[in-house]
Scaffold this active site. Structure first.
Site, PDB file in Angstrom:
ATOM      1  CG  HIS A  92     -11.140  50.792  -1.966  1.00  0.00           C
ATOM      2  ND1 HIS A  92     -11.014  51.201  -0.660  1.00  0.00           N
ATOM      3  CD2 HIS A  92     -12.245  50.012  -2.016  1.00  0.00           C
ATOM      4  CE1 HIS A  92     -12.000  50.682   0.050  1.00  0.00           C
ATOM      5  NE2 HIS A  92     -12.768  49.950  -0.745  1.00  0.00           N
ATOM      6  CD1 TRP A 157     -11.582  43.242  -6.140  1.00  0.00           C
ATOM      7  CD2 TRP A 157     -10.015  41.749  -5.588  1.00  0.00           C
ATOM      8  NE1 TRP A 157     -12.207  42.136  -5.629  1.00  0.00           N
ATOM      9  CE2 TRP A 157     -11.272  41.202  -5.278  1.00  0.00           C
ATOM     10  CE3 TRP A 157      -8.876  40.982  -5.313  1.00  0.00           C
ATOM     11  CZ2 TRP A 157     -11.436  39.926  -4.721  1.00  0.00           C
ATOM     12  CZ3 TRP A 157      -9.047  39.715  -4.758  1.00  0.00           C
ATOM     13  CH2 TRP A 157     -10.308  39.199  -4.475  1.00  0.00           C
ATOM     14  CB  SER A 185       4.637  38.757   2.446  1.00  0.00           C
ATOM     15  OG  SER A 185       4.131  39.071   3.712  1.00  0.00           O
ATOM     16  CB  SER A 186       0.336  35.632   2.142  1.00  0.00           C
ATOM     17  OG  SER A 186      -0.211  36.901   2.178  1.00  0.00           O
ATOM     18  CG  HIS A 269     -15.302  31.022  -2.613  1.00  0.00           C
ATOM     19  ND1 HIS A 269     -16.161  32.093  -2.577  1.00  0.00           N
ATOM     20  CD2 HIS A 269     -15.681  30.208  -1.626  1.00  0.00           C
ATOM     21  CE1 HIS A 269     -17.043  31.903  -1.621  1.00  0.00           C
ATOM     22  NE2 HIS A 269     -16.776  30.768  -1.022  1.00  0.00           N
ATOM     23  CD  GLU A 271      -7.377  36.476  -0.110  1.00  0.00           C
ATOM     24  OE1 GLU A 271      -6.554  35.545  -0.106  1.00  0.00           O
ATOM     25  OE2 GLU A 271      -7.191  37.560   0.451  1.00  0.00           O
ATOM     26  CB  SER A 284     -14.975  31.924  18.750  1.00  0.00           C
ATOM     27  OG  SER A 284     -15.783  31.786  17.623  1.00  0.00           O
ATOM     28  CG  HIS A 318     -20.361  31.076  -5.643  1.00  0.00           C
ATOM     29  ND1 HIS A 318     -20.343  30.341  -4.495  1.00  0.00           N
ATOM     30  CD2 HIS A 318     -19.495  32.079  -5.428  1.00  0.00           C
ATOM     31  CE1 HIS A 318     -19.508  30.882  -3.629  1.00  0.00           C
ATOM     32  NE2 HIS A 318     -18.989  31.930  -4.170  1.00  0.00           N
ATOM     33  CE  LYS A 347     -20.672  25.779  12.792  1.00  0.00           C
ATOM     34  NZ  LYS A 347     -21.667  24.991  13.523  1.00  0.00           N
ATOM     35  NE  ARG A 466     -18.132  45.052  -8.344  1.00  0.00           N
ATOM     36  CZ  ARG A 466     -17.353  44.040  -7.945  1.00  0.00           C
ATOM     37  NH1 ARG A 466     -17.660  42.788  -8.284  1.00  0.00           N
ATOM     38  NH2 ARG A 466     -16.299  44.240  -7.210  1.00  0.00           N
TER      39      ARG A 466
END
Lengths: 545, 57, 373
Positions: A92, A157, A185-186, A269, A271, A284, A318, A347, A466
C-alpha cells in the site's frame, strides 16, 4: 537574472496567443489504435497516460488499504494472516507513494507545464515516452511479487534492514529491481521537466513570471534528481547484502543497520517535499483563480520553496529519534526541524491572505483546494508535535505518526491532485465536470478522510503501535471508526471516476478561459486543448503590463 | 554580494518583497544564488550544530 | 464582542472536554516517572499552541470565506504583498518554537543521563519475544505473549489485557534508577513502555541505553514499536514494579531456580520428561516460525514435520539449534536456552508430528558440547 530564453521566433501577431488554432497541419500522420498510445511522444497524451496510471494505482493501493482496514475493524485475526497483512501495508505504501502520488504529479506536469510556459511540447519527447512506460513495467513486476513463493515485500515501505535483507522473503530482489525502474523513470521525468522549463519558455517569459505550479515543479525536479540516486544506492546495497554476501547493514559482518536508516531518510525526507511542493503549486494556482485576486506573497512563496530544496537535506534524522543517536545529533535534528518547519508552514497564511478581500466562489476544484489548506495544516500541526524529540519517543512508530503523514499525504497531496483534476478537466476534455456530482464526491471524501484518519491520533496517543495486524481492546473504538471512514473514503472515489468518465464523454461545453478568474497561459488555448499547442510561441513581451 | 546573501536569508526565512525579487531575477545569475544558498545552508548547519553542542554541554 | 465571547466559551468547552475525556484513553498517559510527566507536559504545551494557532488561522480563513463570497456581492481587492505582515506572522511561530526548544532540550538531556544506575537490565529483542537479563545477578529469562491463540482467532472471548499479557513480566524495583541496555538477536525491535516514556530501538550488534525511575508499584504494559516481522504485533512488554524488599525476595527466588536448573542437567532424563518439557519450549519459542504442527511457512521458515533430511542427520539438527543458520531467521540458541530446554526441544522435534526417530538427547550431552566449544 538572465534566463536562457529560446530564440525569438518570428511571430504572427494575429494568432500568437491561441497557437493551437494552426495546429492541424501536423496531425495527419498520427497512428490510431493501441500503438498510438505506446509510441506517443505528445506531452498531452503522455500526461493522460500518467494520470490514468496514477488513478489505477490509487485504486489498487486503495484496495490494499481496505484489506488492512477490514482486518483492523475489530480486535482479533479475522480476514488475513499477519504475513499477508504486512505485505498489504508495505505494498500500500509503495504503490501510493511511487505509483499514485508521484506519477499523478508528473502527469499534471506533463500536461500543464508546457501549456503554462507556452512551449509546444516537453523538451525531450521520446525520453518522456520512455520514462512513462518504465512505470507500468515496474509496478507489474512489483505486484507480481505477491504471487511469488514467500510473498511480496513485508517489511514496510521504509524497508529497514536487516528485516528487508537477511530476513526478507526471496522476492525482495524483484522489489529492488522494480523500485530501481521507478526511480529511473522519476529521474528521467525530472530531467525532462527541468529542460522544458529552462529552455522552452515562450519568448519574453522570465523565470519570475512563471506560475507557482511551474516553480514548485522546477524545484521538485531538482530534488528528484538529487535524491533518487540515493534511494538507488541504498537499494543496491540491500541487493548486495542479499545476493552477494556483503555486510553493509549486517552487524555480524561489521555493518550497521542504522546506516540504512540514515541513507534511506536522506532520500526519504526530501521525498516528503517532492510529494508536497507540487501540491503547494496547485493550490497557489487554484486559490487565486476562485478568489479572483492575485496570489498574496508570490515572491515569498518562490524564495521559500527554493530554500526548502536546500534545507530539506538537513533534517532527515528526525525520523530516527529512537534509534539511539548521540545527544548532540538528537538536539541538532530537533532544532533544524523546528527552524525549517515554520517558514514552510506559514505559507498557509499566504493562501488565507489571498482569500481575504477576494470575490470567492466554491467550485469543486476550490473546495478541494480549501480542504487541502485546512487538513494539510492539521498534518502540519502534528508535524510540529513530532519535532519535539522527547515527546517523539512517545509518538514514534505509533498511529499518531500514521495519522500525521496520512493527513499531509491524503487530504494534502491527493486532494491537491483531485483539485487539479477538477480545475483542468475543462481544458483537457472541453467539458465542465458535473458540479453536483463533484460536490458529492468532495463532501463524502472530506467526511470519509477525517473519520478515517482523525481517530488515529487518539489511538496513537493511547499507545497503539503502527503496522500491527491485531491490537489490544482499548483501541477497538478508534479502529472501528477509522475502518468505517476508510470504506466511506474508498468507495467515494468510484464517484470520482464516474465524474471523470462523464466529463470525458460530454457535458457543458467549456470556453478557452473556463474559469473567469483564471489568468494563466493555458487558458488562452481552446478547450479541449488541441494535440498541438503553441507551435508558434506566444509573445509574452506584449502581454506583460 | 551582500544583496545575494540578503536574498538567501530572506529565502530561508520564507519572506521576500516583489521589488527585491525583480532586481534579483533581472540582475543576478542563478548559479550565484544556488552556490550562496548551499554555502549559507552549510553555515546554518554549523551554527545549529554549535548551538546543539552548547546545549548538550 | 459577541464573537470574542463565543470564542472564549469554545476554548473553555474544549479545555473541559480535555480534562474529562482526553485524560484517559484518548491521550498520552501521564505516566509514573518524572520524565514521563515532563514529556506529557511538553506534549500538552505544544498541543495547546497548535490549537491556538489553529483557531486563529482557521478563524481568519472561515471569516474570509464567509465574508468575501461573490454571491454576497464581494468585489475582489488587488493587493498581493505586505512584507511587514508576512515577517510578523513568520516571526511569531518561530519565537514560539524557539521557546519550546528550551524545555524540550532540558527533558532530552535528562533522558540521556544514564549514569549512576542502581540496577542494569539487558533487554534483548528476539523474533518475537523479549529476553531480560539482570546484569551481575545471573538471572535471565524470556518473556512471551501469553494470550492464547484461541482468543486471537476469535474462538474464545478476549481478556481485559488481550495481547498485552506475558508469561513472565520484567520485574523492577520502584524508586531505583534502572538502566536498560537494549539490543537484538535478529532484526530491529523497539522496547516501549508508555507509562515510563521509554522507547528505545533494539539494534542487532549495537547496544542502546535508556533509564527510568518508577515511582509507583504496579503493572505497566507496552509493545514492540518497530516492525520486526510476522508477529510484531504479538510481543508485548509487561513490567511489574514492586517495592525493593519484594523485588529482593523475587530475585533471590529466581537465583534459586537457576541453580536447581543447573543441577538437573547432569541427571539422566527420560523420553516422556523430555517430550513434555520440549513441547512447552517448542510452543513458546519455535512455533511462531515453524508453526504449531511443525509444518513451517516455506520458503522462509522450513517445515520440521516430515523433514527427512533433518531427521536423518542428528548432528546437523543439534548444530542448527545450537548455532543457528547464518543469513536466515534461524538464531543460535546456545546462548539463550539452557541445556535442558535445548535437549528437550530437539527430542520433541525428532519424535512429534510423525517424526519417529526415537532419538533421546540428554541435557548432559548438550552441556558437554557447549563447554567444548
Amino acid at each position: 537574472m538572465a534566463p536562457k530564453l529560446p530564440p525569438k521566433a518570428p511571430l504572427e501577431h494575429g494568432n500568437s496567443i491561441t497557437g493551437g488554432a494552426s495546429a492541424h497541419e501536423g496531425e495527419h500522420h498520427y497512428r490510431s489504435g493501441p500503438l498510438r498510445w505506446l509510441l506517443t511522444t505528445n506531452h498531452k497524451e503522455i500526461g493522460t497516460l500518467y494520470l490514468i496510471f496514477s488513478l489505477s494505482m490509487f485504486m489498487v493501493g486503495g484496495i490494499m488499504a481496505l484489506v488492512v482496514r477490514l482486518e483492523l475493524f475489530q480486535p482479533g485475526l479475522q480476514m488475513v494472516q499477519p504475513e499477508f497483512f504486512n505485505q498489504m501495508t508495505t505494498m500500500h505504501g509503495l504503490i501510493m507513494i511511487f505509483g499514485a502520488v508521484m506519477p499523478g504529479f508528473v502527469g499534471l506536469a506533463n500536461w500543464m507545464v508546457p501549456l503554462q510556459v507556452g512551449a509546444p511540447d516537453m523538451a525531450l519527447p521520446r525520453l518522456n515516452n520512455f520514462s512513462f512506460w518504465l512505470l507500468p513495467i515496474a509496478f507489474v513486476l512489483l505486484l507480481s511479487t505477491l504471487l511469488m513463493p514467500g510473498g511480496g515485500p513485508n517489511f514496510g515501505w521504509t524497508s529497514y534492514a536487516p528485516l528487508s535483507t537477511t530476513y526478507a522473503p526471496p522476492s525482495t530482489t524483484f522489489f529492488i529491481f522494480s523500485l530501481h525502474m521507478a526511480g529511473i523513470s522519476s529521474i528521467l521525468g525530472a530531467i525532462n521537466i527541468i529542460a522544458t522549463i529552462l529552455n522552452l519558455r515562450a519568448p519574453g517569459m522570465r523565470l519570475m513570471d512563471m506560475t507557482l505550479f511551474v516553480w514548485t515543479w522546477l524545484i521538485t525536479a531538482f530534488l528528484l534528481i538529487a535524491v533518487m540516486p540515493v534511494l538507488a544506492g541504498v537499494l543496491t546495497m540491500m541487493l548486495l547484502d542479499i545476493n552477494f554476501g556483503t555486510s553493509f547493514f549486517n552487524a555480524a559482518g561489521g555493518g550497521d543497520p542504522v546506516l540504512f536508516q540514515h541513507l534511506f531518510w536522506f532520500f526519504g525526507h526530501p521525498e516528503v517535499y517532492i510529494m508536497i511542493l507540487p501540491a503547494f503549486g496547485i493550490v497557489s494556482v487554484i486559490v487565486p483563480t476562485f478568489a479572483r485576486k492575485p496570489l498574496f506573497g508570490y515572491s515569498s512563496m518562490v524564495y521559500a520553496t527554493a530554500s526548502i530544496a536546500v534545507l530539506s537535506f538537513t533534517v532527515w534524522a528526525h525520523h530516527m529519534f529512537s534509534v539511539g543517536l548521540p545527544l548532540v545529533a538528537e538536539l541538532f535534528f530537533m532544532y533544524a526541524t523546528m527552524l525549517i518547519a515554520v517558514p514552510t508552514g506559514v505559507k498557509v497564511f499566504n493562501w488565507i491572505a489571498t482569500l481575504f478581500r477576494g470575490s470567492i466562489t466554491f467550485e469543486t476544484a476550490m473546495l478541494f483546494a480549501l480542504a487541502f489548506i485546512v487538513l494539510f495544516s492539521i498534518g502540519g500541526f502534528s508535524g510540529l508535535m513530532l519535532a519535539i524529540a522527547p515527546a517523539d519517543f512517545q509518538y514514534h512508530d505509533t498511529y499518531f505518526v500514521v495519522a500525521h503523514f496520512h493527513y499531509v499525504l491524503v487530504p494534502g497531496a491527493v486532494f491537491s491532485i483531485m483539485a487539479a483534476v477538477y480545475y483542468w478537466l475543462p481544458k483537457w476534455t472541453g467539458h465542465y465536470p458535473d458540479e453536483r456530482l463533484g460536490r458529492w464526491h468532495f463532501w463524502l471524501s472530506v467526511i470519509g478522510v477525517n473519520l478515517l484518519f482523525f481517530p488515529m491520533h487518539f489511538a496513537g496517543l493511547a499507545g497503539m503501535p503502527r503496522r500491527i495486524p491485531d491490537y489490544a481492546l482499548q483501541f477497538a473504538d478508534f479502529n472501528m471508526a477509522s475502518s468505517i471512514g476508510g470504506f466511506l473514503f474508498g468507495f467515494s472515489q468510484l464517484l470520482f471516476i464516474w465524474v471523470i468518465v462523464k466529463c470525458v464523454r460530454g457535458g457543458v461545453k467549456a470556453p478557452a478561459r473556463s474559469w473567469d478568474g483564471a489568468t494563466d497561459l493555458e487558458w488562452t488555448v481552446p478547450s479541449p486543448a488541441p494535440l498541438h499547442t503553441f507551435e508558434t510561441p506566444p509573445d509574452m513581451r506584449r502581454i506583460e503590463s | 554580494m551582500w544583496q545575494v546573501i540578503k536574498s538567501v536569508l530572506a529565502a530561508f526565512f520564507g519572506v521576500q518583497k516583489d521589488s527585491r525579487r525583480r532586481s534579483d531575477f533581472e540582475h543576478g545569475k542563478p548559479i550565484v544564488f544556488i552556490a550562496t544558498g548551499v554555502v549559507m545552508a552549510l553555515i546554518m548547519v554549523g551554527l545549529v550544530v554549535s548551538v546543539a553542542m552548547m546545549a548538550a554541554g | 464582542m459577541r464573537k470574542v465571547l463565543v470564542l472564549a466559551v469554545m476554548v473553555v468547552a474544549i479545555a473541559g472536554l480535555q480534562r474529562n475525556a482526553l485524560a484517559s484513553d484518548w491521550n498520552m498517559p501521564v505516566g509514573v516517572t518524572e520524565i514521563s510527566r515532563s514529556v506529557y507536559s511538553l506534549h500538552m504545551l505544544i498541543f495547546w499552541i497548535c490549537v491556538v494557532i489553529g483557531v486563529v488561522v482557521f478563524g481568519a480563513m472561515f471569516y474570509s470565506l464567509f465574508r468575501y463570497r461573490r454571491s454576497k456581492g464581494a468585489k475582489a481587492a488587488h493587493f498581493h504583498e505586505h512584507t511587514t505582515v508576512e515577517v510578523f506572522w513568520t516571526t511569531i511561530p518561530l519565537l514560539i518554537l524557539v521557546a519550546m526548544a528550551v524545555p524540550a532540550t532540558a527533558t532530552l538531556k535528562e533522558m540521556y543521563d544514564t549514569s549512576e544506575s542502581d540496577l542494569d537490565v539487558l533487554i534483548t529483542g528476539h523474533q518475537w519475544r523479549w529476553q531480560y537479563e539482570y546484569l551481575g545477578e545471573g538471572v535471565s529469562f524470556f518473556s512471551n505473549l501469553s494470550t492464547p491463540s484461541a482468543q486471537i482467532e476469535g474462538e474464545a472471548p478476549k481478556d481485559e489485557h488481550y495481547l498485552l499479557e506475558v508469561d513472565q513480566p520484567l520485574v523492577l524495583p520502584v524508586d531505583r534508577k534502572v538502566r536498560f541496555l537494549t539490543t537484538s538477536a535478529d532484526v530491529i525491535h523497539s522496547w516501549w513502555v508508555p507509562a515510563f516514556a521509554v522507547k528505545k530501538d533494539a539494534m542487532p550488534g549495537f547496544i542502546n541505553e535508556a533509564w527510568t525511575r518508577i515511582e509507583e508499584p504496579g503493572i505497566y504494559r507496552g509493545q514492540c514499536a518497530e516492525l520486526c516481522g510476522r508477529n510484531h504485533g504479538f510481543m508485548p512488554v509487561v513490567v511489574h514494579a514492586m517495592e525493593q524488599d519484594d523485588f529482593d525476595a523475587w530475585l533471590a527466588e529466581r537465583k534459586q531456580q537457576a541453580a536447581s536448573a543447573a543441577n538437573s542437567v547432569d541427571r539422566e532424563w527420560k523420553m516422556d520428561e523430555l517430550m513434555a518439557q520440549g513441547e512447552k519450549v517448542y510452543s513458546t519459542i519455535c512455533a511462531a516460525c515453524h508453526q504449531a504442527e511443525g509444518q513451517g511457512l516455506p520458503p522462509t521458515f522450513p517445515a520440521l514435520a516430515g523433514n527427512q533430511a533433518l531427521m536423518d542427520d542428528l548432528e546437523k539438527h543439534i548444530g542448527v539449534v545450537l548455532n543457528g543458520v547464518s543469513e536466515t531467521a534461524m538464531p543460535a540458541f546456545s546462548g539463550t536456552l539452557n541445556p535442558v530446554d535445548i535437549a528437550a526441544v530437539i527430542t520433541y522435534e525428532r519424535n512429534a508430528w510423525g517424526n519417529e526417530t526415537g532419538d533421546v538427547i540428554q541435557p548432559s550431552d548438550i552441556q558437554a558440547r557447549l563447554s567444548s566449544e
